[in-house]
Design a protein around this motif. Sequence first.
Motif, PDB file in Angstrom:
ATOM      1  N   PHE A   1      12.468  17.406  91.796  1.00  0.00           N
ATOM      2  CA  PHE A   1      12.113  18.665  91.142  1.00  0.00           C
ATOM      3  C   PHE A   1      11.151  19.431  92.057  1.00  0.00           C
ATOM      4  CE2 PHE A   1       9.499  21.142  88.124  1.00  0.00           C
ATOM      5  CZ  PHE A   1      10.494  21.772  87.377  1.00  0.00           C
ATOM      6  N   ASN A   2      11.490  20.673  92.374  1.00  0.00           N
ATOM      7  CA  ASN A   2      10.648  21.446  93.289  1.00  0.00           C
ATOM      8  C   ASN A   2       9.728  22.378  92.501  1.00  0.00           C
ATOM      9  OD1 ASN A   2       9.726  21.982  95.841  1.00  0.00           O
ATOM     10  ND2 ASN A   2      11.421  23.311  96.431  1.00  0.00           N
ATOM     11  N   PHE A   3       8.468  22.438  92.886  1.00  0.00           N
ATOM     12  CA  PHE A   3       7.561  23.389  92.252  1.00  0.00           C
ATOM     13  C   PHE A   3       6.610  23.949  93.299  1.00  0.00           C
ATOM     14  CE2 PHE A   3       6.374  19.020  91.475  1.00  0.00           C
ATOM     15  CZ  PHE A   3       4.994  18.911  91.620  1.00  0.00           C
TER      16      PHE A   3
ATOM     17  N   SER B   1      14.973  23.972  86.922  1.00  0.00           N
ATOM     18  CA  SER B   1      15.146  23.537  88.316  1.00  0.00           C
ATOM     19  C   SER B   1      13.837  23.601  89.086  1.00  0.00           C
ATOM     20  CB  SER B   1      16.189  24.406  89.016  1.00  0.00           C
ATOM     21  OG  SER B   1      15.749  25.750  89.092  1.00  0.00           O
ATOM     22  N   GLY B   2      12.816  24.251  88.496  1.00  0.00           N
ATOM     23  CA  GLY B   2      11.547  24.341  89.201  1.00  0.00           C
ATOM     24  C   GLY B   2      10.470  25.023  88.394  1.00  0.00           C
TER      25      GLY B   2
ATOM     26  N   GLN C   1      18.734  30.996  92.418  1.00  0.00           N
ATOM     27  CA  GLN C   1      17.703  30.627  91.449  1.00  0.00           C
ATOM     28  C   GLN C   1      17.223  31.900  90.740  1.00  0.00           C
ATOM     29  OE1 GLN C   1      16.435  27.417  90.878  1.00  0.00           O
ATOM     30  NE2 GLN C   1      17.825  26.547  92.403  1.00  0.00           N
TER      31      GLN C   1
ATOM     32  N   ILE D   1      13.785  28.790  87.086  1.00  0.00           N
ATOM     33  CA  ILE D   1      12.412  28.419  87.426  1.00  0.00           C
ATOM     34  C   ILE D   1      11.460  29.020  86.397  1.00  0.00           C
ATOM     35  CG2 ILE D   1      10.585  28.653  89.157  1.00  0.00           C
ATOM     36  CD1 ILE D   1      12.886  28.945  91.246  1.00  0.00           C
TER      37      ILE D   1
END
Length: 464
Positions: free
Chosen positions: A205-207, A176-177, A34, A86
């Motif tokens: 979705f990752n945050f 992606s985030g 990432q 990100i």
Amino acid sequence: KESSDRGNKDGRHGGDIQGIIGHLDYIEKMGFTQIWLNPVLENDQQRYSYHGYSTTNYYNIDPRFGSNEVYKELSSKAKLRDIGLIMDLILNHIGSEHWWMKDMPSEDWINNNGDFVRSNHIHESVHDPYLTKSQKDLFSSGWFVKTMPDLNQNNKFLENYLIQNSIWWIEYADLSGFRIDTYPYIDKNFLSVWSERIATEYPNFNFVGEEWSSNITMVSYWQQGSNRYDDYRSFIPSMMDFPLQEALVNSLLSKETWETGIKDLYKVLANDYLYGNPYNLVVFAGNHDMTRIFSQLNEDMDLYKMAMTYIYTTRGIPQVYYGTEILMEGPADHGTLRADFPGGWNNDKVNAFKGSGLKNEQKDAQSFTKKLLNWRKESLPVTQGKFIHFYPSGGVYIYFRKYEDELVMVLMNNNNKTKNISTDRFFELLADKKQGISIVGNKVYDLTTKINLPGKSALILEIH
């Protein structure tokens, strides 16, 4: 308003998104999956604009970094290498040069009627049961600094604007985030709505939020699924694990006593029951706001390798600040801390992308990082497995990562002297397994006899 000047450590130096695209091969070969860029939206401030945390346009990439199209190109070309992008998102404040400050959409768009009132910066204000309302409000409605006007997310139009802007960037750039800056400073009711909208629209979705506190209860409060003292609803799936970072440094620098040493790491993880999902926390040894980890550890290579071994193998998602892999040094002075990565400019005498001009110790660290990160990508126990640890004994901390029948064992010796470690107490995990192979060095270890572990070192074994 601010042009590039490499001679000014606190100014813009001219790096851009195209330069990142040009070095995606390095990022991929090192094993990173990432890219988290500090904010690249327009930040047209008079000074210190390079860091990006004073947004002046939420829909445009800063032209000195590139364009929206180039940012989108970075995302698509990184994705071809299985690398996500990100975005660093600032929902709490804007830059004082934002056009809103000259023509506010409504009188209550900025907190304190658009006048500068400094936040008390006391994070406990969110939770303290004894504070008055005005003291609590000062933390979240006060301005971070004078050049960062505080947004009033209680305004429903602003709330909707920020939500729509977040969704637009996810779609436009195929992100992606998110990493959300100054998370607890933001109005908590807005965060509940915002996080739910993002999580509902994009379930996978990752945050991650930034709550810079060593207090585990204050960090865990925000993560989705955590047990809370109130009925607050939060949907953010991840938080930055600041308590673990502090414990990591303190444990490695402390003498082994009854109360201090490597057991500090154990104690932090023993409180993981407070988190909704500790495996989705972001773990790190350093970031863009703190003294670089190599400097924090007194430029000790052994301690550096112990720290990074831990970050790459413990529960959670590891985050590595650029330059950590080549032992970049620096105090918390932001200009030095955020120095140029060597090799990004044609006239650089050192080129870390190619390895030319690096000291032997730096090459060792770079090789070490590359080895562990690329191994980690393929290790199911580390990326998907359970974390199981044993209480530290005699300055030695041992933990396992387990996925179905696959097992990884990590041993950390925080003593100055070698320790001979019996595997007897690990019988529940090792059972009839008799052999371990080290990831660094590919050495075979006989688990039926004591393991010889040098002082100030860490060992990763794949168990067979």
